[in-house]
Design a protein around this motif. Structure first.
Motif, PDB file in Angstrom:
ATOM      1  N   LEU A 132       0.823  -1.371   0.159  1.00 44.73           N
ATOM      2  CA  LEU A 132       0.156   0.279  -0.026  1.00 44.73           C
ATOM      3  C   LEU A 132       1.036   1.472   0.206  1.00 44.73           C
ATOM      4  CD1 LEU A 132      -2.414  -0.850   2.543  1.00 44.73           C
ATOM      5  CD2 LEU A 132      -3.174  -1.601  -0.075  1.00 44.73           C
ATOM      6  N   SER A 134       0.254   5.242   0.151  1.00 47.00           N
ATOM      7  CA  SER A 134      -0.588   6.600   0.228  1.00 47.00           C
ATOM      8  C   SER A 134      -0.334   7.621   0.791  1.00 47.00           C
ATOM      9  CB  SER A 134      -1.553   6.140   0.925  1.00 47.00           C
ATOM     10  OG  SER A 134      -1.553   5.820   2.398  1.00 47.00           O
ATOM     11  N   GLN A 137      -3.997   9.586   5.442  1.00 44.19           N
ATOM     12  CA  GLN A 137      -4.206   8.194   6.779  1.00 44.19           C
ATOM     13  C   GLN A 137      -5.567   7.820   5.874  1.00 44.19           C
ATOM     14  OE1 GLN A 137      -3.450   9.300  10.924  1.00 44.19           O
ATOM     15  NE2 GLN A 137      -1.202   9.024  10.267  1.00 44.19           N
ATOM     16  N   HIS A 138      -5.947   7.152   5.218  1.00 44.49           N
ATOM     17  CA  HIS A 138      -6.994   6.809   5.252  1.00 44.49           C
ATOM     18  C   HIS A 138      -7.077   5.650   4.436  1.00 44.49           C
ATOM     19  CE1 HIS A 138      -5.841   6.114   0.631  1.00 44.49           C
ATOM     20  NE2 HIS A 138      -5.332   7.291   0.602  1.00 44.49           N
ATOM     21  N   LEU A 139      -6.634   4.499   4.970  1.00 38.83           N
ATOM     22  CA  LEU A 139      -6.624   3.316   5.350  1.00 38.83           C
ATOM     23  C   LEU A 139      -7.925   2.442   5.903  1.00 38.83           C
ATOM     24  CD1 LEU A 139      -2.488   2.074   5.391  1.00 38.83           C
ATOM     25  CD2 LEU A 139      -4.131   2.412   3.525  1.00 38.83           C
ATOM     26  N   GLU A 143      -6.356   1.910  10.615  1.00 33.15           N
ATOM     27  CA  GLU A 143      -4.966   3.346  11.659  1.00 33.15           C
ATOM     28  C   GLU A 143      -5.597   3.072  12.563  1.00 33.15           C
ATOM     29  OE1 GLU A 143      -3.689   4.955   9.841  1.00 33.15           O
ATOM     30  OE2 GLU A 143      -4.281   5.650   7.475  1.00 33.15           O
TER      31      GLU A 143
END
Length: 247
Positions: A132, A134, A137-139, A143
Motif C-alpha cells: 500500500l 498513500s 491516512q485513509h486505510l 489506522e
C-alpha cells in the motif's frame, strides 16, 4: 550495489528520487493492485520495495518483466504519474525515513515506512501480502493500529548555535539526537544520550537535509517542522549547559 543486496532504510536518506517503476497484479475482474515498487535513487540505483507477507523488504533490484504473480501482471515505468503517489516527488531528495509500527494488542511488527520529501511525505505499508502506498491516512479500521514515533515528550537543548543541538525523547521513550550546523539538519536514533551507548546495532540516521545555507542556528520549532516531528501538548523543554558532542 548489486542486485538482491538487502538495504537498511537509512541508506535511502539524502538520495534523490529519479524514476519510479511499478509491478501491478491484474485481477480477473479488471482491477489492479500494486505488488512491487522500484524507486530509482541517485547514487544508489533501483531499490525494490515489496512485502514478503507483512512489513516491507528493501533490496537492490532491477525492474523486470513480465512479472508473474500466479495469474498475470505487468511492469510499467512511470516518471510523472498520479497512479503511484510517490511519483509526485520525482526530482526531490528523501529527507527522512521513519518506521510505521502495527500493534493491535495481540500482534506487533514494523508494517512499513514513511518517506519524507521537501514537498511532503508518502507512506509505504506491507499488510497481508499487499503493498500500500498513500499520502494520507485513509486505510480504514487498520489506522487505529498504526503508529509512527514522531511525537516529542521531552527536549533538552545542549547547544544554542554552531551547532544548534538537542537531546529529545519521544512519547515511547526513544532517544533522538537533533543537530543543525552549516545548514545541515540531522536526527539520529540512539539507545540513550550517553555516547558510549551509540553503536551500529541500535543507532541509525532518521533524517538529513541541507537547506543550502551556512547557518549554524535554528529555532526548535523550525527544526521539528523540517524533520517531520512534533511536540506533545505537555512537552518539557529545558536548556542545559552548552555542550557540543561533535565538532
Amino acid at each position: 550495489m548489486t542486485d538482491d543486496e538487502e538495504l537498511p532504510a537509512a541508506a535511502l536518506i539524502g538520495r534523490r528520487l529519479l524514476k519510479v517503476a511499478a509491478a501491478w497484479h491484474h485481477h480477473a475482474d479488471d482491477e489492479s493492485s500494486l505488488v512491487r515498487l522500484w524507486l530509482h535513487l541517485g547514487g544508489l540505483g533501483p531499490v525494490l520495495f515489496h512485502t514478503p507477507s507483512t512489513g516491507l523488504s528493501l533490496r537492490a533490484d532491477q525492474p523486470h518483466g513480465p512479472y508473474s504473480t500466479g495469474t498475470h501482471g505487468s511492469v510499467s515505468v512511470i516518471d510523472d504519474s498520479p497512479v503511484v503517489p510517490v511519483t509526485r516527488f520525482v526530482g526531490q531528495p528523501i529527507r527522512s525515513v521513519r518506521e510505521i509500527a502495527y500493534d493491535d494488542g495481540r500482534v506487533g511488527f514494523t508494517a512499513g515506512l514513511t518517506l519524507q520529501f521537501p514537498d511532503g511525505s508518502v507512506r509505504m505499508l506491507g499488510l497481508e501480502d499487499v503493498l500500500l502506498v498513500s499520502h494520507e491516512q485513509h486505510l480504514g479500521a487498520v489506522e487505529a493500529y498504526l503508529h509512527e514515533d514522531v511525537t516529542i515528550a521531552r527536549v533538552v537543548q545542549t547547544c544554542g548555535s554552531c551547532p544548534s543541538q538537542w537531546d529529545a525523547w519521544t512519547t515511547t521513550g526513544q532517544y533522538l539526537y537533533l543537530r543543525y550546523r552549516h545548514g545541515e539538519g540531522t536526527v539520529e536514533q540512539h539507545p540513550s544520550e550517553d555516547i558510549d551507548t551509540w553503536d551500529d546495532k541500535e543507532s541509525r540516521l532518521w533524517t538529513f537535509w541541507d537547506d543550502g545555507t551556512a547557518d549554524g542556528r535554528i529555532e526548535l520549532a523550525d527544526f521539528l517542522a523540517m524533520a517531520g516531528l512534533r511536540l506533545a501538548p505537555d512537552t518539557e523543554v529545558h536548556t542545559a549547559s552548552p555542550i557540543s558532542r561533535k565538532a
